[in-house]
Design a protein around this motif. Sequence first.
Motif, PDB file in Angstrom:
ATOM      1  N   LEU A 233     -27.891 -71.907  -9.395  1.00 35.59           N
ATOM      2  CA  LEU A 233     -27.319 -72.953 -10.240  1.00 35.59           C
ATOM      3  C   LEU A 233     -26.732 -72.398 -11.531  1.00 35.59           C
ATOM      4  O   LEU A 233     -25.721 -72.895 -12.026  1.00 35.59           O
ATOM      5  CB  LEU A 233     -28.394 -74.003 -10.563  1.00 35.59           C
ATOM      6  N   ALA A 234     -27.366 -71.378 -12.081  1.00 34.35           N
ATOM      7  CA  ALA A 234     -26.869 -70.823 -13.345  1.00 34.35           C
ATOM      8  C   ALA A 234     -25.465 -70.251 -13.189  1.00 34.35           C
ATOM      9  O   ALA A 234     -24.648 -70.316 -14.122  1.00 34.35           O
ATOM     10  CB  ALA A 234     -27.822 -69.745 -13.841  1.00 34.35           C
ATOM     11  N   ARG A 235     -25.168 -69.687 -12.010  1.00 33.92           N
ATOM     12  CA  ARG A 235     -23.819 -69.157 -11.780  1.00 33.92           C
ATOM     13  C   ARG A 235     -22.821 -70.271 -11.486  1.00 33.92           C
ATOM     14  O   ARG A 235     -21.668 -70.209 -11.899  1.00 33.92           O
ATOM     15  CB  ARG A 235     -23.845 -68.164 -10.613  1.00 33.92           C
ATOM     16  N   ARG A 236     -23.281 -71.300 -10.778  1.00 32.26           N
ATOM     17  CA  ARG A 236     -22.378 -72.378 -10.393  1.00 32.26           C
ATOM     18  C   ARG A 236     -22.149 -73.381 -11.527  1.00 32.26           C
ATOM     19  O   ARG A 236     -21.110 -74.039 -11.579  1.00 32.26           O
ATOM     20  CB  ARG A 236     -22.944 -73.103  -9.174  1.00 32.26           C
ATOM     21  N   ILE A 237     -23.129 -73.518 -12.380  1.00 27.10           N
ATOM     22  CA  ILE A 237     -22.989 -74.406 -13.542  1.00 27.10           C
ATOM     23  C   ILE A 237     -23.247 -73.554 -14.785  1.00 27.10           C
ATOM     24  O   ILE A 237     -24.352 -73.545 -15.338  1.00 27.10           O
ATOM     25  CB  ILE A 237     -23.984 -75.582 -13.472  1.00 27.10           C
ATOM     26  N   PRO A 238     -22.264 -72.829 -15.232  1.00 25.09           N
ATOM     27  CA  PRO A 238     -22.469 -71.816 -16.292  1.00 25.09           C
ATOM     28  C   PRO A 238     -22.573 -72.407 -17.698  1.00 25.09           C
ATOM     29  O   PRO A 238     -21.766 -72.098 -18.588  1.00 25.09           O
ATOM     30  CB  PRO A 238     -21.235 -70.933 -16.145  1.00 25.09           C
ATOM     31  N   VAL A 239     -23.547 -73.257 -17.893  1.00 26.56           N
ATOM     32  CA  VAL A 239     -23.740 -73.841 -19.222  1.00 26.56           C
ATOM     33  C   VAL A 239     -24.051 -72.751 -20.243  1.00 26.56           C
ATOM     34  O   VAL A 239     -23.651 -72.840 -21.409  1.00 26.56           O
ATOM     35  CB  VAL A 239     -24.879 -74.885 -19.182  1.00 26.56           C
ATOM     36  N   HIS A 240     -24.747 -71.714 -19.781  1.00 28.25           N
ATOM     37  CA  HIS A 240     -25.111 -70.639 -20.708  1.00 28.25           C
ATOM     38  C   HIS A 240     -23.875 -69.950 -21.276  1.00 28.25           C
ATOM     39  O   HIS A 240     -23.878 -69.472 -22.408  1.00 28.25           O
ATOM     40  CB  HIS A 240     -26.007 -69.623 -20.004  1.00 28.25           C
ATOM     41  N   ARG A 241     -22.796 -69.907 -20.487  1.00 28.93           N
ATOM     42  CA  ARG A 241     -21.570 -69.275 -20.992  1.00 28.93           C
ATOM     43  C   ARG A 241     -20.933 -70.101 -22.104  1.00 28.93           C
ATOM     44  O   ARG A 241     -20.300 -69.554 -23.011  1.00 28.93           O
ATOM     45  CB  ARG A 241     -20.573 -69.092 -19.846  1.00 28.93           C
ATOM     46  N   LEU A 242     -21.117 -71.416 -22.021  1.00 30.76           N
ATOM     47  CA  LEU A 242     -20.598 -72.273 -23.085  1.00 30.76           C
ATOM     48  C   LEU A 242     -21.402 -72.078 -24.364  1.00 30.76           C
ATOM     49  O   LEU A 242     -20.844 -72.001 -25.464  1.00 30.76           O
ATOM     50  CB  LEU A 242     -20.655 -73.739 -22.637  1.00 30.76           C
ATOM     51  N   ILE A 243     -22.709 -71.972 -24.206  1.00 29.97           N
ATOM     52  CA  ILE A 243     -23.573 -71.805 -25.371  1.00 29.97           C
ATOM     53  C   ILE A 243     -23.338 -70.448 -26.030  1.00 29.97           C
ATOM     54  O   ILE A 243     -23.263 -70.339 -27.263  1.00 29.97           O
ATOM     55  CB  ILE A 243     -25.052 -71.959 -24.955  1.00 29.97           C
ATOM     56  N   TRP A 244     -23.176 -69.424 -25.192  1.00 26.73           N
ATOM     57  CA  TRP A 244     -22.981 -68.062 -25.707  1.00 26.73           C
ATOM     58  C   TRP A 244     -21.515 -67.633 -25.570  1.00 26.73           C
ATOM     59  O   TRP A 244     -21.215 -66.479 -25.279  1.00 26.73           O
ATOM     60  CB  TRP A 244     -23.879 -67.087 -24.936  1.00 26.73           C
ATOM     61  N   TYR A 248     -19.547 -63.952 -24.574  1.00 25.36           N
ATOM     62  CA  TYR A 248     -18.784 -63.732 -23.346  1.00 25.36           C
ATOM     63  C   TYR A 248     -17.281 -63.572 -23.609  1.00 25.36           C
ATOM     64  O   TYR A 248     -16.552 -63.070 -22.761  1.00 25.36           O
ATOM     65  CB  TYR A 248     -19.033 -64.885 -22.369  1.00 25.36           C
ATOM     66  N   LYS A 249     -16.816 -63.982 -24.775  1.00 20.68           N
ATOM     67  CA  LYS A 249     -15.401 -63.850 -25.114  1.00 20.68           C
ATOM     68  C   LYS A 249     -14.981 -62.383 -25.165  1.00 20.68           C
ATOM     69  O   LYS A 249     -13.831 -62.026 -24.885  1.00 20.68           O
ATOM     70  CB  LYS A 249     -15.141 -64.516 -26.463  1.00 20.68           C
ATOM     71  N   HIS A 250     -15.921 -61.533 -25.523  1.00 25.12           N
ATOM     72  CA  HIS A 250     -15.602 -60.113 -25.692  1.00 25.12           C
ATOM     73  C   HIS A 250     -16.067 -59.268 -24.515  1.00 25.12           C
ATOM     74  O   HIS A 250     -16.119 -58.045 -24.619  1.00 25.12           O
ATOM     75  CB  HIS A 250     -16.240 -59.590 -26.979  1.00 25.12           C
ATOM     76  N   ARG A 251     -16.385 -59.906 -23.415  1.00 27.16           N
ATOM     77  CA  ARG A 251     -16.829 -59.139 -22.239  1.00 27.16           C
ATOM     78  C   ARG A 251     -15.735 -59.075 -21.197  1.00 27.16           C
ATOM     79  O   ARG A 251     -14.929 -59.980 -21.066  1.00 27.16           O
ATOM     80  CB  ARG A 251     -18.066 -59.795 -21.636  1.00 27.16           C
TER      81      ARG A 251
END
Length: 251
Positions: A233-244, A248-251
């Motif tokens: 679920l974490a990969r399919r619903i990447p809420v963590h990417r929104l929070i961080w 992730y902008k610089h990766r």
Amino acid sequence: MADPADFVATATTELGGTSGTAGYGPPYNSTPDATQKLGPIDLQSLSGVRLPIDTANDFIIGPLQTLPNPPAAIDEWTKASDAQHAAWTTAYGDALSKAPDNDPAKVPPGDYGPVPALTGALLAMAQQGTLDPVLGAKGSFYNTDYKASILFLGDGSYFPGLADAQHLTGDQWGMMNETGNYPGQSWLWLFSALYQVEPFKSSPNADVLVVFSMVILTLLLTLVPFIPGLRSLARRIPVHRLIWRDYYKHR
């Protein structure tokens, strides 16, 4: 004493075996149909009556017998039948509830047997500060077991009323609240939340059902890495990417 009338009313229910403690079931007594069950499994009875409490003897008669001059009403009480005990305490309890301000001094004459004398003597013990040590001492000089005192206080309405005013009861999210304007145990929000919704809210087995539900939820959380689909679920619903997102902008 904060509320002598409530104390006398509570002592009357302890004598009559109609208090919350008297009808609690294991581990204090074997009151029929008082236990909480999970389906057909009677979990509350599994451990048996390990802390036996006879409210009339342990909370009233026993403490009064420790007085230098125990009231003569004890003898009348101990010689009477259980049916007579019930008749006396029921009559006195009803009279107390109808008296102005529930004041024992304003109860009209009636067939109450030794109940007024017993509860009055116990009230005097409490006001003198000699009841609490006797309730917990059980013959010991030092006491660290306050179970009897807490149960007696909980059977009344004065302290539960204070808890209600402070939003500490079960239907007020009390498990995660604190007295006064202080933060409570926020990590207990899920426990508290379950008590606010059906079927838990109105179930006589609410405690067992809530604990069982929490066990299931905890197991699910523990097994997340091993459950196909759920672990993705974490990969399919990447809420963590929104929070961080800055990371992730610089990766």
